[in-house]
Enzyme design. Structure first.
Site, short mmCIF file in Angstrom:
data_model
loop_
_atom_site.label_atom_id
_atom_site.label_comp_id
_atom_site.label_asym_id
_atom_site.label_seq_id
_atom_site.Cartn_x
_atom_site.Cartn_y
_atom_site.Cartn_z
CG ASP A 156 0.46 12.34 4.94
OD1 ASP A 156 -0.34 11.40 4.79
OD2 ASP A 156 1.63 12.19 5.31
NE ARG B 291 7.86 11.95 2.20
CZ ARG B 291 7.05 10.94 2.57
NH1 ARG B 291 7.17 10.39 3.76
NH2 ARG B 291 6.13 10.49 1.74
CG ASN C 27 -3.93 9.28 4.72
OD1 ASN C 27 -2.94 9.60 5.37
ND2 ASN C 27 -4.42 8.07 4.76
CE LYS C 28 1.66 7.02 1.63
NZ LYS C 28 2.72 7.76 0.92
CD GLN D 91 3.92 3.57 3.03
OE1 GLN D 91 3.37 2.85 2.19
NE2 GLN D 91 4.32 4.79 2.75
N GLY E 224 5.46 9.28 7.92
CA GLY E 224 4.26 9.55 8.71
C GLY E 224 4.32 11.02 9.13
#
Ligand code: MRU
Length: 372
Positions: A246, A90, A256-257, A205, A54
Protein backbone atom coordinates in the site's frame (compact mmCIF):
# COMPACT_ATOMS: atom_id res chain seq x y z
CA UNK A 1 -8.69 -13.60 -25.25
CA UNK A 2 -11.19 -11.71 -23.09
CA UNK A 3 -9.66 -11.16 -19.69
CA UNK A 4 -11.63 -11.61 -16.46
CA UNK A 5 -11.18 -7.92 -15.69
CA UNK A 6 -12.59 -6.93 -19.09
CA UNK A 7 -15.67 -9.06 -18.47
CA UNK A 8 -16.22 -7.58 -15.04
CA UNK A 9 -14.22 -4.37 -14.63
CA UNK A 10 -13.68 -3.35 -11.00
CA UNK A 11 -13.84 0.28 -12.22
CA UNK A 12 -15.46 1.71 -15.34
CA UNK A 13 -15.14 5.39 -16.26
CA UNK A 14 -18.25 6.75 -18.01
CA UNK A 15 -17.37 10.33 -19.07
CA UNK A 16 -20.45 10.84 -21.26
CA UNK A 17 -22.64 10.26 -18.21
CA UNK A 18 -20.27 12.02 -15.79
CA UNK A 19 -20.24 8.98 -13.50
CA UNK A 20 -18.24 5.87 -12.71
CA UNK A 21 -19.23 2.29 -12.03
CA UNK A 22 -17.51 -0.07 -9.62
CA UNK A 23 -17.76 -3.73 -8.75
CA UNK A 24 -18.94 -3.83 -5.13
CA UNK A 25 -16.19 -5.91 -3.52
CA UNK A 26 -17.96 -5.99 -0.16
CA UNK A 27 -20.51 -8.31 -1.82
CA UNK A 28 -18.02 -10.78 -3.33
CA UNK A 29 -18.05 -13.74 -3.52
CA UNK A 30 -21.72 -13.90 -2.48
CA UNK A 31 -23.05 -11.39 -5.04
CA UNK A 32 -21.53 -9.92 -8.15
CA UNK A 33 -22.98 -6.42 -8.51
CA UNK A 34 -21.81 -3.21 -10.11
CA UNK A 35 -22.76 0.07 -8.44
CA UNK A 36 -23.09 3.48 -10.07
CA UNK A 37 -21.24 6.35 -8.38
CA UNK A 38 -22.91 9.55 -9.53
CA UNK A 39 -21.57 12.15 -7.12
CA UNK A 40 -18.36 13.07 -5.33
CA UNK A 41 -19.75 11.80 -2.03
CA UNK A 42 -20.76 8.47 -3.64
CA UNK A 43 -17.14 8.07 -4.76
CA UNK A 44 -15.69 9.02 -1.37
CA UNK A 45 -18.01 6.58 0.40
CA UNK A 46 -17.17 3.77 -2.04
CA UNK A 47 -13.49 4.12 -1.08
CA UNK A 48 -13.95 4.55 2.68
CA UNK A 49 -16.44 1.68 2.96
CA UNK A 50 -14.24 -0.50 0.72
CA UNK A 51 -16.57 -1.21 -2.18
CA UNK A 52 -13.28 -0.65 -3.94
CA UNK A 53 -10.00 -1.44 -2.21
CA UNK A 54 -6.38 -2.25 -2.99
CA UNK A 55 -3.89 0.59 -3.31
CA UNK A 56 -3.84 1.04 -7.11
CA UNK A 57 -7.61 0.71 -7.49
CA UNK A 58 -8.20 3.21 -4.69
CA UNK A 59 -5.99 5.65 -6.60
CA UNK A 60 -7.86 5.09 -9.85
CA UNK A 61 -11.24 5.44 -8.14
CA UNK A 62 -10.04 8.68 -6.55
CA UNK A 63 -9.08 9.92 -10.02
CA UNK A 64 -12.50 8.93 -11.38
CA UNK A 65 -14.16 10.57 -8.36
CA UNK A 66 -12.31 13.80 -9.08
CA UNK A 67 -13.54 13.69 -12.68
CA UNK A 68 -17.10 13.23 -11.39
CA UNK A 69 -16.62 16.23 -9.07
CA UNK A 70 -15.10 18.44 -11.78
CA UNK A 71 -18.00 17.58 -14.08
CA UNK A 72 -20.38 19.26 -11.69
CA UNK A 73 -18.13 22.14 -10.55
CA UNK A 74 -14.80 22.76 -12.31
CA UNK A 75 -13.87 25.83 -10.23
CA UNK A 76 -10.65 26.04 -8.18
CA UNK A 77 -12.30 25.94 -4.77
CA UNK A 78 -14.52 22.94 -5.52
CA UNK A 79 -11.62 21.09 -7.13
CA UNK A 80 -9.36 21.62 -4.13
CA UNK A 81 -12.13 20.57 -1.73
CA UNK A 82 -12.80 17.42 -3.77
CA UNK A 83 -9.11 16.44 -3.69
CA UNK A 84 -9.02 16.83 0.10
CA UNK A 85 -12.26 14.92 0.63
CA UNK A 86 -11.15 12.00 -1.54
CA UNK A 87 -7.60 11.95 -0.16
CA UNK A 88 -8.99 11.69 3.38
CA UNK A 89 -11.01 8.55 2.72
CA UNK A 90 -8.18 6.09 3.39
CA UNK A 91 -4.86 7.20 4.86
CA UNK A 92 -2.36 4.42 4.18
CA UNK A 93 -2.37 3.62 0.45
CA UNK A 94 -0.28 6.37 -1.11
CA UNK A 95 -1.57 5.81 -4.65
CA UNK A 96 -4.71 7.76 -3.75
CA UNK A 97 -2.97 11.02 -2.93
CA UNK A 98 -0.47 10.41 -5.73
CA UNK A 99 -3.22 10.17 -8.36
CA UNK A 100 -5.23 13.07 -6.95
CA UNK A 101 -2.26 15.42 -6.76
CA UNK A 102 -1.17 14.61 -10.30
CA UNK A 103 -4.62 15.40 -11.57
CA UNK A 104 -5.04 18.52 -9.44
CA UNK A 105 -1.71 19.95 -10.61
CA UNK A 106 -2.74 19.54 -14.25
CA UNK A 107 -6.33 20.71 -13.80
CA UNK A 108 -5.58 23.89 -11.84
CA UNK A 109 -3.46 25.30 -14.66
CA UNK A 110 -6.05 24.46 -17.35
CA UNK A 111 -8.77 26.95 -18.38
CA UNK A 112 -11.95 26.24 -16.41
CA UNK A 113 -14.13 25.37 -19.45
CA UNK A 114 -11.60 22.70 -20.49
CA UNK A 115 -11.31 21.02 -17.12
CA UNK A 116 -14.20 18.59 -17.42
CA UNK A 117 -12.86 16.90 -20.56
CA UNK A 118 -9.30 17.03 -19.26
CA UNK A 119 -10.25 15.41 -15.94
CA UNK A 120 -11.78 12.38 -17.69
CA UNK A 121 -8.83 12.19 -20.05
CA UNK A 122 -6.34 12.19 -17.15
CA UNK A 123 -8.33 9.61 -15.17
CA UNK A 124 -8.38 7.39 -18.28
CA UNK A 125 -4.66 7.86 -18.87
CA UNK A 126 -3.86 6.91 -15.27
CA UNK A 127 -6.00 3.80 -15.61
CA UNK A 128 -4.30 2.72 -18.84
CA UNK A 129 -0.84 3.37 -17.39
CA UNK A 130 -1.58 1.48 -14.16
CA UNK A 131 -2.84 -1.55 -16.07
CA UNK A 132 0.30 -1.56 -18.23
CA UNK A 133 2.43 -1.41 -15.06
CA UNK A 134 0.66 -4.45 -13.64
CA UNK A 135 1.14 -6.39 -16.85
CA UNK A 136 4.87 -5.60 -16.77
CA UNK A 137 5.06 -6.60 -13.09
CA UNK A 138 3.61 -9.94 -14.17
CA UNK A 139 6.35 -10.47 -16.74
CA UNK A 140 9.17 -9.58 -14.32
CA UNK A 141 7.70 -11.53 -11.40
CA UNK A 142 7.03 -14.63 -13.50
CA UNK A 143 10.78 -14.84 -14.07
CA UNK A 144 11.21 -15.40 -10.32
CA UNK A 145 8.59 -18.16 -10.36
CA UNK A 146 10.34 -19.73 -13.36
CA UNK A 147 13.61 -19.72 -11.37
CA UNK A 148 11.85 -21.51 -8.50
CA UNK A 149 10.47 -24.09 -10.96
CA UNK A 150 14.05 -24.97 -12.01
CA UNK A 151 14.79 -26.22 -8.49
CA UNK A 152 14.95 -30.04 -8.40
CA UNK A 153 12.92 -30.38 -5.19
CA UNK A 154 10.18 -28.13 -6.59
CA UNK A 155 10.15 -29.98 -9.91
CA UNK A 156 9.86 -33.29 -8.03
CA UNK A 157 6.78 -31.99 -6.24
CA UNK A 158 5.28 -30.98 -9.60
CA UNK A 159 4.35 -27.37 -8.88
CA UNK A 160 5.69 -24.13 -7.45
CA UNK A 161 4.02 -23.37 -4.11
CA UNK A 162 3.44 -19.64 -3.79
CA UNK A 163 2.14 -17.93 -0.66
CA UNK A 164 0.21 -14.66 -0.83
CA UNK A 165 -1.48 -12.45 1.73
CA UNK A 166 -4.57 -10.24 1.30
CA UNK A 167 -5.75 -9.60 -2.25
CA UNK A 168 -3.34 -8.02 -4.67
CA UNK A 169 -4.94 -9.36 -7.82
CA UNK A 170 -6.94 -7.66 -10.55
CA UNK A 171 -9.65 -6.75 -8.05
CA UNK A 172 -7.09 -4.54 -6.33
CA UNK A 173 -5.78 -2.84 -9.44
CA UNK A 174 -8.24 -3.10 -12.33
CA UNK A 175 -6.17 -5.55 -14.38
CA UNK A 176 -3.65 -8.33 -13.67
CA UNK A 177 -2.89 -7.26 -10.11
CA UNK A 178 0.44 -6.77 -8.43
CA UNK A 179 1.29 -9.85 -6.33
CA UNK A 180 -0.98 -12.06 -8.45
CA UNK A 181 0.23 -10.73 -11.81
CA UNK A 182 3.34 -12.98 -11.75
CA UNK A 183 1.11 -15.92 -10.82
CA UNK A 184 -1.23 -15.27 -13.75
CA UNK A 185 1.69 -14.80 -16.13
CA UNK A 186 3.54 -17.93 -14.95
CA UNK A 187 0.33 -19.98 -15.24
CA UNK A 188 -0.21 -18.75 -18.79
CA UNK A 189 3.40 -19.57 -19.59
CA UNK A 190 2.71 -23.17 -18.59
CA UNK A 191 4.46 -23.23 -15.21
CA UNK A 192 2.46 -25.37 -12.78
CA UNK A 193 1.67 -23.26 -9.71
CA UNK A 194 -0.30 -23.72 -6.54
CA UNK A 195 -1.16 -20.76 -4.31
CA UNK A 196 -1.49 -20.79 -0.52
CA UNK A 197 -4.09 -18.10 0.13
CA UNK A 198 -3.95 -16.49 3.57
CA UNK A 199 -7.46 -15.86 4.86
CA UNK A 200 -6.43 -12.28 5.84
CA UNK A 201 -8.54 -11.48 8.85
CA UNK A 202 -10.50 -9.44 9.66
CA UNK A 203 -11.98 -8.53 6.27
CA UNK A 204 -10.89 -11.80 4.69
CA UNK A 205 -9.68 -10.40 1.39
CA UNK A 206 -7.84 -13.69 0.84
CA UNK A 207 -10.82 -15.93 1.56
CA UNK A 208 -13.35 -13.73 -0.21
CA UNK A 209 -11.42 -12.13 -3.06
CA UNK A 210 -8.16 -13.94 -3.84
CA UNK A 211 -9.83 -17.36 -3.63
CA UNK A 212 -12.57 -16.06 -5.94
CA UNK A 213 -10.09 -14.63 -8.47
CA UNK A 214 -7.99 -17.80 -8.57
CA UNK A 215 -11.06 -20.01 -8.87
CA UNK A 216 -12.28 -17.91 -11.81
CA UNK A 217 -8.86 -18.36 -13.44
CA UNK A 218 -8.72 -22.10 -12.72
CA UNK A 219 -5.45 -21.76 -10.79
CA UNK A 220 -4.94 -24.40 -8.07
CA UNK A 221 -5.06 -22.83 -4.62
CA UNK A 222 -5.69 -23.69 -0.97
CA UNK A 223 -7.05 -21.37 1.68
CA UNK A 224 -5.16 -21.31 4.99
CA UNK A 225 -5.69 -19.44 8.23
CA UNK A 226 -3.35 -16.52 8.72
CA UNK A 227 -1.34 -18.35 11.36
CA UNK A 228 -0.53 -21.36 9.15
CA UNK A 229 2.19 -19.75 7.03
CA UNK A 230 5.11 -20.33 9.42
CA UNK A 231 4.23 -23.99 9.79
CA UNK A 232 3.96 -24.48 6.02
CA UNK A 233 7.31 -22.80 5.52
CA UNK A 234 9.04 -24.96 8.14
CA UNK A 235 7.82 -28.04 6.30
CA UNK A 236 9.10 -27.00 2.87
CA UNK A 237 5.61 -26.28 1.53
CA UNK A 238 6.29 -22.70 0.43
CA UNK A 239 8.80 -21.98 -2.33
CA UNK A 240 8.23 -18.27 -2.83
CA UNK A 241 6.07 -15.49 -1.37
CA UNK A 242 4.48 -12.62 -3.28
CA UNK A 243 2.60 -9.80 -1.58
CA UNK A 244 1.49 -6.34 -2.68
CA UNK A 245 2.07 -3.00 -1.00
CA UNK A 246 0.00 0.00 0.00
CA UNK A 247 3.01 2.23 0.49
CA UNK A 248 6.73 1.55 0.19
CA UNK A 249 9.36 3.98 1.39
CA UNK A 250 12.37 5.37 -0.44
CA UNK A 251 14.55 2.91 1.49
CA UNK A 252 12.37 -0.12 0.68
CA UNK A 253 10.29 -0.58 3.85
CA UNK A 254 6.97 -2.10 2.79
CA UNK A 255 3.60 -1.28 4.29
CA UNK A 256 0.94 -3.85 3.44
CA UNK A 257 -2.07 -5.59 4.94
CA UNK A 258 -1.79 -6.43 8.63
CA UNK A 259 0.04 -9.73 9.06
CA UNK A 260 2.47 -9.23 6.18
CA UNK A 261 5.34 -8.53 8.60
CA UNK A 262 4.86 -11.87 10.36
CA UNK A 263 4.92 -13.70 7.02
CA UNK A 264 8.16 -11.93 6.12
CA UNK A 265 9.74 -12.89 9.46
CA UNK A 266 8.79 -16.53 8.97
CA UNK A 267 10.05 -16.46 5.38
CA UNK A 268 13.41 -15.00 6.46
CA UNK A 269 13.76 -17.64 9.21
CA UNK A 270 13.17 -20.36 6.62
CA UNK A 271 15.25 -18.74 3.83
CA UNK A 272 12.26 -18.44 1.54
CA UNK A 273 12.26 -15.54 -0.96
CA UNK A 274 9.79 -12.85 0.06
CA UNK A 275 8.96 -10.61 -2.92
CA UNK A 276 6.83 -7.48 -2.96
CA UNK A 277 5.11 -6.53 -6.22
CA UNK A 278 4.11 -2.91 -6.72
CA UNK A 279 3.87 -0.16 -9.30
CA UNK A 280 6.32 2.70 -8.74
CA UNK A 281 3.28 4.88 -7.90
CA UNK A 282 3.15 2.98 -4.57
CA UNK A 283 6.57 4.31 -3.52
CA UNK A 284 6.41 7.32 -1.23
CA UNK A 285 9.71 9.05 -1.89
CA UNK A 286 9.12 11.51 0.96
CA UNK A 287 9.42 8.83 3.65
CA UNK A 288 12.48 6.82 4.61
CA UNK A 289 11.53 4.94 7.76
CA UNK A 290 8.24 3.12 7.23
CA UNK A 291 7.62 2.28 10.88
CA UNK A 292 7.88 5.92 11.95
CA UNK A 293 6.59 7.60 8.84
CA UNK A 294 3.64 5.70 7.38
CA UNK A 295 0.18 6.43 8.81
CA UNK A 296 -1.54 3.15 9.66
CA UNK A 297 -5.27 3.08 9.12
CA UNK A 298 -7.26 2.01 12.15
CA UNK A 299 -10.64 0.59 11.18
CA UNK A 300 -13.85 -0.15 13.03
CA UNK A 301 -13.79 -2.81 15.75
CA UNK A 302 -16.96 -4.27 14.23
CA UNK A 303 -14.82 -5.65 11.38
CA UNK A 304 -13.31 -7.99 13.98
CA UNK A 305 -16.32 -8.55 16.24
CA UNK A 306 -18.84 -9.32 13.49
CA UNK A 307 -18.18 -11.71 10.61
CA UNK A 308 -20.35 -12.03 7.55
CA UNK A 309 -21.01 -15.39 5.94
CA UNK A 310 -23.57 -17.39 4.04
CA UNK A 311 -25.46 -20.35 5.42
CA UNK A 312 -25.91 -23.49 3.29
CA UNK A 313 -29.41 -22.32 2.33
CA UNK A 314 -27.95 -19.13 0.86
CA UNK A 315 -28.91 -16.60 3.53
CA UNK A 316 -26.29 -14.03 4.51
CA UNK A 317 -25.69 -13.69 8.26
CA UNK A 318 -23.56 -11.55 10.53
CA UNK A 319 -22.22 -13.56 13.45
CA UNK A 320 -20.54 -12.55 16.70
CA UNK A 321 -18.02 -14.99 18.21
CA UNK A 322 -16.73 -13.09 21.24
CA UNK A 323 -18.74 -12.21 24.36
CA UNK A 324 -20.94 -9.11 24.00
CA UNK A 325 -19.03 -6.04 25.16
CA UNK A 326 -15.60 -7.35 24.05
CA UNK A 327 -13.47 -4.53 22.67
CA UNK A 328 -11.25 -5.00 19.59
CA UNK A 329 -8.32 -3.08 18.06
CA UNK A 330 -8.11 -3.09 14.30
CA UNK A 331 -4.88 -1.72 12.76
CA UNK A 332 -5.31 -2.49 9.05
CA UNK A 333 -1.66 -2.47 7.90
CA UNK A 334 1.84 -3.15 9.16
CA UNK A 335 5.35 -2.37 7.99
CA UNK A 336 7.88 -4.97 6.87
CA UNK A 337 11.42 -3.56 7.13
CA UNK A 338 13.43 -3.60 3.91
CA UNK A 339 15.91 -6.12 5.38
CA UNK A 340 13.17 -8.79 5.25
CA UNK A 341 12.23 -8.08 1.62
CA UNK A 342 14.04 -10.16 -1.01
CA UNK A 343 13.08 -7.87 -3.87
CA UNK A 344 10.68 -5.23 -5.07
CA UNK A 345 9.13 -6.23 -8.40
CA UNK A 346 7.86 -3.22 -10.30
CA UNK A 347 7.06 -2.30 -13.91
CA UNK A 348 10.75 -1.59 -14.55
CA UNK A 349 12.10 -4.92 -13.26
CA UNK A 350 13.27 -6.59 -10.07
CA UNK A 351 15.08 -4.36 -7.55
CA UNK A 352 16.73 -4.98 -4.17
CA UNK A 353 14.81 -3.22 -1.37
CA UNK A 354 17.34 -0.51 -0.59
CA UNK A 355 17.66 3.23 -1.02
CA UNK A 356 20.59 2.90 -3.44
CA UNK A 357 18.91 0.30 -5.62
CA UNK A 358 15.71 2.36 -5.82
CA UNK A 359 17.46 5.63 -6.69
CA UNK A 360 17.12 5.19 -10.49
CA UNK A 361 13.37 4.62 -10.05
CA UNK A 362 13.13 7.82 -8.08
CA UNK A 363 14.70 9.76 -10.94
CA UNK A 364 12.26 8.14 -13.39
CA UNK A 365 9.30 8.93 -11.13
CA UNK A 366 10.22 12.62 -11.03
CA UNK A 367 10.51 12.64 -14.79
CA UNK A 368 7.17 10.82 -15.18
CA UNK A 369 5.41 13.32 -12.95
CA UNK A 370 6.49 16.13 -15.24
CA UNK A 371 5.27 14.18 -18.26
CA UNK A 372 1.65 13.66 -17.20
O1 MRU B 1 -7.48 -2.79 2.92
P1 MRU B 1 -7.26 -3.18 1.48
O2 MRU B 1 -8.05 -4.36 1.04
O3 MRU B 1 -7.40 -1.99 0.56
O4 MRU B 1 -5.73 -3.61 1.48
C1 MRU B 1 -5.16 -4.07 0.29
C2 MRU B 1 -3.80 -4.59 0.48
O5 MRU B 1 -3.22 -4.52 1.55
C3 MRU B 1 -3.12 -5.09 -0.73
O6 MRU B 1 -2.26 -6.14 -0.41
C4 MRU B 1 -2.33 -3.92 -1.30
O7 MRU B 1 -3.16 -2.81 -1.55
C5 MRU B 1 -1.67 -4.20 -2.54
S1 MRU B 1 -2.88 -4.22 -3.75
C6 MRU B 1 -2.29 -4.31 -5.25
Amino acid sequence: MTEAWDRSPPLRLLPAQARIEVLDQTRLPIDHVHVSLDTLSDCALAISSMLVRGAPLIGLTGAGGLAVAVSSDPGDAALTRAVELLAGTRPTAVNLRWALERMRDRLLVAPVPERRALAWQLAGALQTAEHACCEAIGVHGAGLIRDAWRNERVAARGCVNILTHCNAGWLATGAWGTALAPVYRAWRDGIPVHVWVDETRPRNQGARLTAWELREAGIPHTLVVDNAAGHLMQHGEVDICFVGSDRTTASGDVCNKIGTYQKALAAADNRIPFHVALPVSTIDWSIDDGIDGIPIESRSEDEILLQEGMSDCGTVHLIRQSPPGTRAANPAFDVTPARLVSSLVCEHGVFPASRDALAPLRAMAVHGRAAL
